[in-house]
Design an enzyme around this catalytic site. Structure first.
Site, PDB file in Angstrom:
ATOM      1  N   ILE A   1      12.461   9.075 -16.271  1.00 22.98           N
ATOM      2  CA  ILE A   1      11.151   9.009 -15.623  1.00 22.98           C
ATOM      3  C   ILE A   1      10.070   9.512 -16.581  1.00 22.98           C
ATOM      4  O   ILE A   1      10.254  10.529 -17.249  1.00 22.98           O
ATOM      5  CB  ILE A   1      11.149   9.879 -14.341  1.00 22.98           C
ATOM      6  CG1 ILE A   1      12.352   9.533 -13.439  1.00 22.98           C
ATOM      7  CG2 ILE A   1       9.830   9.727 -13.576  1.00 22.98           C
ATOM      8  CD1 ILE A   1      12.421   8.117 -12.932  1.00 22.98           C
TER       9      ILE A   1
ATOM     10  N   SER B   1      20.227  13.849 -11.099  1.00 23.11           N
ATOM     11  CA  SER B   1      19.793  13.257 -12.368  1.00 23.11           C
ATOM     12  C   SER B   1      20.731  12.128 -12.777  1.00 23.11           C
ATOM     13  O   SER B   1      21.892  12.077 -12.357  1.00 23.11           O
ATOM     14  CB  SER B   1      19.797  14.335 -13.455  1.00 23.11           C
ATOM     15  OG  SER B   1      19.763  13.749 -14.729  1.00 23.11           O
TER      16      SER B   1
ATOM     17  N   VAL C   1      12.825  30.367  -7.698  1.00 20.04           N
ATOM     18  CA  VAL C   1      14.125  30.036  -7.090  1.00 20.04           C
ATOM     19  C   VAL C   1      15.279  30.871  -7.649  1.00 20.04           C
ATOM     20  O   VAL C   1      16.406  30.762  -7.181  1.00 20.04           O
ATOM     21  CB  VAL C   1      14.461  28.523  -7.213  1.00 20.04           C
ATOM     22  CG1 VAL C   1      13.425  27.659  -6.525  1.00 20.04           C
ATOM     23  CG2 VAL C   1      14.654  28.097  -8.660  1.00 20.04           C
TER      24      VAL C   1
ATOM     25  N   TYR D   1      22.577  21.227 -18.601  1.00 20.69           N
ATOM     26  CA  TYR D   1      21.776  20.501 -17.595  1.00 20.69           C
ATOM     27  C   TYR D   1      22.673  19.533 -16.805  1.00 20.69           C
ATOM     28  O   TYR D   1      22.649  19.507 -15.568  1.00 20.69           O
ATOM     29  CB  TYR D   1      20.660  19.748 -18.310  1.00 20.69           C
ATOM     30  CG  TYR D   1      19.782  18.916 -17.415  1.00 20.69           C
ATOM     31  CD1 TYR D   1      18.744  19.493 -16.684  1.00 20.69           C
ATOM     32  CD2 TYR D   1      19.964  17.535 -17.298  1.00 20.69           C
ATOM     33  CE1 TYR D   1      17.927  18.729 -15.862  1.00 20.69           C
ATOM     34  CE2 TYR D   1      19.154  16.769 -16.489  1.00 20.69           C
ATOM     35  CZ  TYR D   1      18.134  17.362 -15.772  1.00 20.69           C
ATOM     36  OH  TYR D   1      17.327  16.603 -14.962  1.00 20.69           O
TER      37      TYR D   1
ATOM     38  N   LYS E   1      23.590  19.445 -12.719  1.00 27.76           N
ATOM     39  CA  LYS E   1      23.277  18.323 -11.830  1.00 27.76           C
ATOM     40  C   LYS E   1      24.548  17.788 -11.161  1.00 27.76           C
ATOM     41  O   LYS E   1      24.514  17.358 -10.008  1.00 27.76           O
ATOM     42  CB  LYS E   1      22.521  17.228 -12.589  1.00 27.76           C
ATOM     43  CG  LYS E   1      21.121  17.665 -13.033  1.00 27.76           C
ATOM     44  CD  LYS E   1      20.238  18.036 -11.841  1.00 27.76           C
ATOM     45  CE  LYS E   1      18.802  18.352 -12.234  1.00 27.76           C
ATOM     46  NZ  LYS E   1      17.940  18.649 -11.072  1.00 27.76           N
TER      47      LYS E   1
ATOM     48  N   ALA F   1      25.856  19.634 -16.365  1.00 30.45           N
ATOM     49  CA  ALA F   1      26.801  20.377 -15.511  1.00 30.45           C
ATOM     50  C   ALA F   1      26.104  20.860 -14.246  1.00 30.45           C
ATOM     51  O   ALA F   1      26.685  20.810 -13.152  1.00 30.45           O
ATOM     52  CB  ALA F   1      27.384  21.557 -16.290  1.00 30.45           C
TER      53      ALA F   1
HETATM   54  P1  NAP Z   1       8.650  19.446 -14.199  1.00 33.56           P
HETATM   55  O1  NAP Z   1       7.389  18.657 -14.284  1.00 33.56           O
HETATM   56  O2  NAP Z   1       8.902  20.477 -15.240  1.00 33.56           O
HETATM   57  O3  NAP Z   1       8.739  20.124 -12.760  1.00 33.56           O
HETATM   58  C1  NAP Z   1       9.589  21.177 -12.449  1.00 33.56           C
HETATM   59  C2  NAP Z   1       8.806  22.251 -11.713  1.00 33.56           C
HETATM   60  O4  NAP Z   1       9.722  23.323 -11.391  1.00 33.56           O
HETATM   61  C3  NAP Z   1       7.682  22.845 -12.573  1.00 33.56           C
HETATM   62  O5  NAP Z   1       6.495  22.986 -11.822  1.00 33.56           O
HETATM   63  C4  NAP Z   1       8.257  24.198 -12.960  1.00 33.56           C
HETATM   64  O6  NAP Z   1       7.276  25.175 -13.220  1.00 33.56           O
HETATM   65  C5  NAP Z   1       9.049  24.518 -11.706  1.00 33.56           C
HETATM   66  N1  NAP Z   1       9.971  25.640 -11.945  1.00 33.56           N
HETATM   67  C6  NAP Z   1      10.566  26.012 -13.103  1.00 33.56           C
HETATM   68  N2  NAP Z   1      11.251  27.144 -12.924  1.00 33.56           N
HETATM   69  C7  NAP Z   1      11.115  27.490 -11.618  1.00 33.56           C
HETATM   70  C8  NAP Z   1      11.587  28.571 -10.841  1.00 33.56           C
HETATM   71  N3  NAP Z   1      12.355  29.550 -11.364  1.00 33.56           N
HETATM   72  N4  NAP Z   1      11.263  28.622  -9.530  1.00 33.56           N
HETATM   73  C9  NAP Z   1      10.463  27.663  -8.995  1.00 33.56           C
HETATM   74  N5  NAP Z   1       9.966  26.621  -9.673  1.00 33.56           N
HETATM   75  C10 NAP Z   1      10.289  26.536 -10.982  1.00 33.56           C
HETATM   76  O7  NAP Z   1       9.905  18.477 -14.204  1.00 33.56           O
HETATM   77  P2  NAP Z   1      10.097  17.041 -13.545  1.00 33.56           P
HETATM   78  O8  NAP Z   1      10.280  16.084 -14.640  1.00 33.56           O
HETATM   79  O9  NAP Z   1       9.063  16.776 -12.515  1.00 33.56           O
HETATM   80  O10 NAP Z   1      11.518  17.239 -12.835  1.00 33.56           O
HETATM   81  C11 NAP Z   1      11.658  17.496 -11.446  1.00 33.56           C
HETATM   82  C12 NAP Z   1      13.130  17.382 -11.069  1.00 33.56           C
HETATM   83  O11 NAP Z   1      13.595  16.073 -11.387  1.00 33.56           O
HETATM   84  C13 NAP Z   1      14.036  18.357 -11.847  1.00 33.56           C
HETATM   85  O12 NAP Z   1      15.042  18.833 -10.974  1.00 33.56           O
HETATM   86  C14 NAP Z   1      14.627  17.482 -12.933  1.00 33.56           C
HETATM   87  O13 NAP Z   1      15.870  17.960 -13.360  1.00 33.56           O
HETATM   88  C15 NAP Z   1      14.749  16.160 -12.198  1.00 33.56           C
HETATM   89  N6  NAP Z   1      14.823  14.980 -13.067  1.00 33.56           N
HETATM   90  C16 NAP Z   1      13.789  14.668 -13.921  1.00 33.56           C
HETATM   91  C17 NAP Z   1      13.880  13.509 -14.705  1.00 33.56           C
HETATM   92  C18 NAP Z   1      12.774  13.082 -15.640  1.00 33.56           C
HETATM   93  O14 NAP Z   1      12.931  12.067 -16.330  1.00 33.56           O
HETATM   94  N7  NAP Z   1      11.648  13.787 -15.687  1.00 33.56           N
HETATM   95  C19 NAP Z   1      15.018  12.706 -14.632  1.00 33.56           C
HETATM   96  C20 NAP Z   1      16.043  13.063 -13.777  1.00 33.56           C
HETATM   97  C21 NAP Z   1      15.923  14.199 -12.986  1.00 33.56           C
HETATM   98  P3  NAP Z   1       6.828  25.404 -14.777  1.00 33.56           P
HETATM   99  O15 NAP Z   1       6.099  24.172 -15.188  1.00 33.56           O
HETATM  100  O16 NAP Z   1       5.990  26.638 -14.729  1.00 33.56           O
HETATM  101  O17 NAP Z   1       8.116  25.594 -15.558  1.00 33.56           O
END
Ligand code: NAP
Length: 270
Positions: A198, A152, A74, A165, A169, A167
């Site tokens: 989560i 988030s 992205v 982060y 979101k 900022a």
């Molecule tokens: P995650 O498991 O790390 O998933 C994020 C995915 O995005 C990973 O597969 C990652 O690949 C991929 N990614 C990273 N850089 C990228 C790039 N340049 N282009 C395309 N894809 C890329 O994280 P998650 O916990 O599922 O989070 C998903 C979303 O929810 C995020 O936007 C996060 O900010 C949001 N969120 C998460 C939580 C929580 O508690 N987990 C809470 C609030 C919001 P790699 O693994 O190779 O880096």
């Protein structure tokens, strides 16, 4: 005789809809993508992590859903354009976009290096901007579309070590509102889903840490960590016609965290 299944299907089914899904290999993204596929959508799974993406596709197809894999960075405008043109050619239309790719590195405000700042901004905020710029013209031509941006907890309340982060979101939420007001005339809706705390493979160390997990649980009214499945239903709702009048909204899925978490003990009999 009322047919509940048929009525619900009419409201919430994603049958025939094409979804572009970024961050589809991740803990939250893969679960929502699978849920949307099992609600009838054809999901173009996009992520930088090709190997993991193929596992997600396998899981979805084995469960009877339809999904394809697309390597997408992205932060790379050319890669985005090539990827979205390819998806457009493959499916002929794009109805739903879920911007879920995101990263974080928790460190104190003064410790954040410029490269880290740029990386988080590029993926979490500029990535949403560029991918949406590429997808929106399809929706504009169709005069219909639903964009779901993953925000988030940090849009409303901050944990230490999340300055950049948080900022990004807040920026995602602001961009969501711009998409909603500028594209309502094309019948394109845009909403932001903001998950709370989560439990995913990445957050296991936090939840296994006795002090940190107690700190978080004290702040969650429902007194449990969220799981990725908790985010799926709202995304299906926002993608479907059942939410035809919802746009520009932020919807929190946080177990009552922003509402106030766990109350003090009190004596009042009830
Ligand atoms: P995650 O498991 O790390 O998933 C994020 C995915 O995005 C990973 O597969 C990652 O690949 C991929 N990614 C990273 N850089 C990228 C790039 N340049 N282009 C395309 N894809 C890329 O994280 P998650 O916990 O599922 O989070 C998903 C979303 O929810 C995020 O936007 C996060 O900010 C949001 N969120 C998460 C939580 C929580 O508690 N987990 C809470 C609030 C919001 P790699 O693994 O190779 O880096």
């Amino acid at each position: 005789m009322m047919n509940i299944g048929e009525n619900l299907q009419k409201m919430f089914s994603l049958e025939g809809s094409v979804v572009v899904f970024t961050g589809a290999a991740g803990g939250i993204g893969s679960t929502i993508a699978e849920g949307m596929a099992l609600a009838g959508a054809r999901v173009a799974l996009c992520d930088i992590n090709q190997e993991q993406l193929e596992q997600v596709q396998k899981r979805i197809t084995e469960a009877g859903g339809e999904a394809s894999c697309h390597r997408l960075d992205v932060t790379d405008k050319d890669c985005i354009e090539e990827c979205i043109v390819g998806i457009g050619r493959q499916y002929k239309h794009i109805d739903i976009l879920v911007n879920c790719a995101g990263i974080n590195k928790r460190e104190g405000f003064m410790d954040v290096k410029e490269e880290t700042y740029d990386r988080i901004m590029d993926i979490n905020l500029k990535g949403v901007f560029l991918v949406t710029q590429s997808v929106a013209p399809y929706m504009k031509t169709q005069k219909k579309g639903s964009i779901i941006n993953i925000g988030s907890h940090n849009t409303g309340s901050i944990l230490g070590g999340c300055s950049v982060y948080g900022a990004t979101k807040c920026g995602v939420l602001s961009m969501t509102r711009s998409m909603a007001v500028e594209w309502a005339k094309y019948n394109i809706r845009a909403n932001c889903v903001s998950p709370g705390h989560i439990q995913t493979p990445l957050t296991v160390p936090t939840w296994e840490h006795p002090g940190r997990s107690k700190y978080l649980l004290d702040r969650i009214a429902l007194n449990r960590p969220g799981v990725p499945e908790d985010i799926t239903g709202i995304c299906i709702l926002l993608a479907s016609d059942a939410s035809a009048y919802i746009t520009g909204a932020e919807i929190r899925v946080d177990g009552g965290c922003i509402a106030g978490g766990q109350p003090w003990d009190y004596d009042t009999a009830f």
